[in-house]
Design a protein around this motif. Structure first.
Motif, short mmCIF file in Angstrom:
data_model
loop_
_atom_site.label_atom_id
_atom_site.label_comp_id
_atom_site.label_asym_id
_atom_site.label_seq_id
_atom_site.Cartn_x
_atom_site.Cartn_y
_atom_site.Cartn_z
N GLY A 171 -8.39 9.55 -9.65
CA GLY A 171 -8.18 8.58 -10.72
C GLY A 171 -7.49 9.11 -11.96
N ARG A 172 -7.33 10.43 -12.08
CA ARG A 172 -6.66 10.98 -13.27
C ARG A 172 -5.16 10.74 -13.17
NH1 ARG A 172 -10.00 15.37 -11.69
NH2 ARG A 172 -11.87 15.58 -12.98
N ASP A 231 0.84 -1.20 0.00
CA ASP A 231 0.00 0.00 0.00
C ASP A 231 0.87 1.24 0.00
OD1 ASP A 231 0.18 -1.20 2.91
OD2 ASP A 231 0.11 0.99 3.11
N VAL A 232 0.40 2.30 -0.65
CA VAL A 232 1.17 3.53 -0.79
C VAL A 232 0.33 4.71 -0.34
CG1 VAL A 232 2.61 2.66 -2.68
CG2 VAL A 232 0.45 3.79 -3.20
N LYS A 233 1.00 5.84 -0.01
CA LYS A 233 0.30 7.03 0.44
C LYS A 233 0.05 8.03 -0.68
CE LYS A 233 1.53 7.06 5.33
NZ LYS A 233 2.06 7.87 6.45
N THR A 234 0.60 7.76 -1.86
CA THR A 234 0.35 8.61 -3.02
C THR A 234 -0.63 7.92 -3.95
OG1 THR A 234 2.33 7.65 -4.04
CG2 THR A 234 2.59 9.79 -2.95
N PRO A 235 -1.36 8.68 -4.77
CA PRO A 235 -2.35 8.06 -5.68
C PRO A 235 -1.71 7.03 -6.61
CG PRO A 235 -2.64 10.45 -5.58
CD PRO A 235 -1.38 10.15 -4.85
N ALA A 236 -2.46 5.97 -6.90
CA ALA A 236 -1.95 4.90 -7.75
C ALA A 236 -1.69 5.38 -9.17
CB ALA A 236 -2.94 3.73 -7.75
N SER A 237 -2.41 6.44 -9.59
CA SER A 237 -2.26 6.95 -10.96
C SER A 237 -1.13 7.97 -11.08
CB SER A 237 -3.57 7.59 -11.42
OG SER A 237 -3.97 8.61 -10.52
N LEU A 238 -0.35 8.15 -10.00
CA LEU A 238 0.73 9.13 -10.00
C LEU A 238 2.05 8.48 -10.39
CD1 LEU A 238 1.89 11.99 -9.19
CD2 LEU A 238 2.26 11.00 -6.93
N SER A 239 2.77 9.10 -11.31
CA SER A 239 4.15 8.71 -11.64
C SER A 239 5.09 9.65 -10.89
CB SER A 239 4.39 8.79 -13.15
OG SER A 239 3.52 7.93 -13.85
N ASN A 240 5.82 9.09 -9.93
CA ASN A 240 6.64 9.90 -9.01
C ASN A 240 8.12 9.77 -9.37
OD1 ASN A 240 6.95 11.63 -6.91
ND2 ASN A 240 6.14 10.26 -5.34
N TYR A 241 8.78 10.90 -9.69
CA TYR A 241 10.16 10.87 -10.16
C TYR A 241 11.06 11.75 -9.28
CZ TYR A 241 7.95 9.23 -14.52
OH TYR A 241 7.21 8.54 -15.45
N TYR A 242 12.37 11.52 -9.43
CA TYR A 242 13.38 12.41 -8.86
C TYR A 242 14.48 12.62 -9.88
CZ TYR A 242 16.41 8.34 -8.06
OH TYR A 242 17.20 7.23 -8.23
N ILE A 243 15.15 13.75 -9.80
CA ILE A 243 16.28 14.04 -10.68
C ILE A 243 17.43 14.60 -9.85
CG2 ILE A 243 15.39 16.36 -11.24
CD1 ILE A 243 16.66 16.05 -14.02
N VAL A 244 18.63 14.11 -10.09
CA VAL A 244 19.82 14.55 -9.34
C VAL A 244 20.64 15.46 -10.24
CG1 VAL A 244 21.89 13.82 -8.11
CG2 VAL A 244 19.83 12.40 -8.03
N CYS A 245 20.95 16.65 -9.75
CA CYS A 245 21.75 17.59 -10.55
C CYS A 245 22.57 18.49 -9.63
CB CYS A 245 20.86 18.43 -11.47
SG CYS A 245 19.41 19.12 -10.68
#
Length: 593
Positions: A362-363, A233-247
């Motif tokens: 759901g979006r 189970d997660v705390k963010t919406p299932a339809s969310l693509s969660n990313y990170y970028i290192v710079c």
């Protein structure tokens, strides 16, 4: 599951919900509405964007419809929200259900930035209100100033605390207590939030009667993510693509601009940690993008314009809103495609709330957080602490790469206002970074302040304690005299020139200060001799006043003897006065030639 099959609702409410396009209920609505309508207090925890607002709006209306009609000034429902924007949004939802024939409840909004509190009080006295939506401070002031409102609260049926954990985080505990003391104990209370804290648990125990705790969690979208993160189970919406970028710090702004300009036809939110950063970077992005992209700025220090900016962005189909965490909680903005976190939030729970501005109900949506190489442990921390799986974002390299940082520095050279905003933004960022709650990851000593200053496109380093007596690397001052940089605003530049001229005249009119060390040796020697003579004169004068001759000593001895006789009662005051008179006569005769 459809609304009709789940619980018995008023026909008008069912029709309004269907008009919204919500043909079926969300899990949090299925779990909450029937329980809340059966005389139960509820404490609801569900991921952001899951439909919590309707989960309390509908029960409030249903409960009020089933009781006797409320009079003009009787308040049946009170909804408290942490921010003006969220309160305004909830108010609009209640208004959409209002109907003169079927749902004739008057509703009022009590928030700051809409005029004086006296006007709100007068409006309530004239028009009344059955449902009040507002922020804690405004509601508390209205209750203190209006006895009529205090009496109207005695009929309260339902109290809702939306984003309860945020209310307590912002220090509203005392204000909430002052509000609750005006409310009847026999009421229904609902606490709604995406996260629960220890303070919320204490509030549940103190202010709720036999509450039902409802927790609705999202399942991980795929088996791969379960294997990757280790939880289902997660705390963010299932339809969310969660990313990170290192710079690197010097490349951070360039990467941000590459993403924004590459998604110019999409709707984006960009989060910064401080109001000063929003003012600086927001105006720079606005300058660099020009008319190609609609750019709006919003932060907590804005007073009157906040609601207008918020409503304008909600209506926009594409554009970017540069903001602080004032927009992180509970705000429902339609069709947000990307949430960009330029500065990681000050606490872990705020990360989930920021991401929740996209991928709502759901979006699909995307979130991206920018991290420095020293901050990469934050990814593991968020995945474990907040159960929010993240993937690394790879930015496609372009042949014609634009050096946005150099363009930003040129803007500072052309306009003193931008240069000053950049300095304030840098100082506020460093101060905010030093107070970060995840201090084991975000450590100020690991931050290369020289490279960060370059990333802020500063022309010179500001004077601040964090830079005092420290060797700064990675920063090269601009080859320009910053004192000669002018304001683009002509009126402001004229005022600056007048101030400079006034300061120069004041300096010229003041006598020049000469250091004591700069005085001639002969003058110093003469001053010392004068000081020595004065000291000797004071000593001689003191000795003179303290010296008595033999006659004076004899007189003092006689006076002491007389006073002693009076104390021993060997002489009364009349005899004492007679002795003194005889002595004065003798002295007078002796002085007469």
């Amino acid at each position: 599951m459809s609304w009709e099959n789940t619980c018995t609702l008023h026909d008008h409410i069912l029709k309004t919900v269907n008009n919204f396009g919500f043909k079926s209920m969300t899990p949090v609505q299925i779990a909450t509405i029937p329980v809340f309508m059966k005389n139960k207090d509820v404490c609801v925890e569900a991921v952001t964007g899951s439909g919590k607002t309707l989960a309390f709006v509908i029960p409030v209306l249903e409960i009020l419809l089933k009781r006797e009609p409320l009079k003009k000034h009787e308040v049946g429902g009170l909804i408290i929200s942490p921010t003006r924007e969220l309160a305004s949004q909830i108010f609009e939802v209640f208004k959409s259900f209002s109907n003169k024939n079927h749902c004739a409840f008057s509703c009022t909004l009590l928030i700051g930035g809409r005029g004086d509190i006296e006007k709100d009080v007068e409006d309530y006295k004239a028009l009344g209100a059955n449902i009040i939506v507002g922020t804690p401070g405004r509601i508390s002031f209205a209750l203190e100033k209006c006895p009529l409102l205090q009496s109207g609260m005695r009929m309260l049926e339902v109290l809702i605390l939306d984003e309860a954990d945020r209310l307590l985080d912002l220090g509203f505990h005392q204000t909430l207590t002052s509000i609750i003391r005006y409310l009847p104990k026999q009421r229904r209370t609902g606490l709604f939030s995406a996260t629960q804290t220890d303070e919320v648990e204490q509030l549940i125990k103190a202010g709720m009667r036999n509450p039902v705790k409802i927790v609705v969690k999202e399942k991980a979208p795929t088996t791969e993510s379960i294997e990757q993160t280790g939880f289902s189970d997660v705390k963010t919406p299932a339809s969310l693509s969660n990313y990170y970028i290192v710079c690197q710090p010097t490349e951070k702004f360039n990467r941000l601009m590459d993403i924004i300009t590459g998604k110019i036809n999409e709707k984006m939110l960009v989060f910064f940690s401080t109001c000063a950063s929003v003012d600086y970077f927001g105006r720079v992005i606005k300058e660099l993008c020009g008319s190609k992209l609609t750019t709006l700025l919003l932060h907590g220090k804005m007073k009157k314009k906040r609601l207008d900016i918020f409503n304008n962005f909600r209506k926009m189909e594409r554009g970017v809103l540069i903001c602080t965490d004032v927009m992180a909680r509970g705000i429902d903005i339609p069709d947000v495609d990307w949430v960009l976190q330029y500065d990681p939030p000050s606490n872990a729970s705020a990360f989930v709330h920021r991401c929740g501005r996209t991928a709502r109900v759901g979006r699909k949506g995307n979130a991206l957080v920018f991290l420095l190489p020293t901050e990469t442990p934050y990814v593991d921390f968020i995945e474990i602490n907040q159960k929010a799986p993240m993937l690394e974002f790879v930015l496609k390299s372009e042949k014609n790469h634009i050096e946005w940082l150099a363009k930003m520095r040129n803007l500072s050279i052309k306009d003193r206002a931008i240069m000053e905003r950049g300095t304030r933004a840098f100082v506020s960022f460093v101060q905010s970074y030093a107070k970060h709650e995840c201090s084991f990851i975000f450590r100020l000593k690991d931050l290369n302040l020289g490279e960060m200053a370059t990333g802020f496109a500063l022309l010179k380093l500001p004077k601040m304690p964090e830079l005092k007596n420290k060797k700064v690397t990675g920063f090269i001052e601009a080859d320009v005299n910053v004192n000669l940089i002018r304001y683009r605003d002509k009126q402001r530049e004229k005022q600056r020139q007048r101030n400079l001229k006034r300061s120069t005249n004041e300096l010229d009119s003041k006598p020049k200060y000469t250091s004591k060390k700069a005085k001639a040796w002969t003058e110093t020697k003469q001053r010392k001799e004068t000081k020595k003579l004065r000291k000797e004169k004071r000593r001689l004068k003191k000795e003179k006043t303290m010296t008595f001759n033999d006659d004076e000593l004899e007189e003092l001895r006689k006076d002491a003897q007389l006073i002693k006789k009076i104390k021993q009662k060997k002489m009364n005051e009349a005899e004492y006065d007679k002795v003194l008179e005889e002595e004065e006569k003798q002295m007078t005769m002796a002085e007469t030639p």
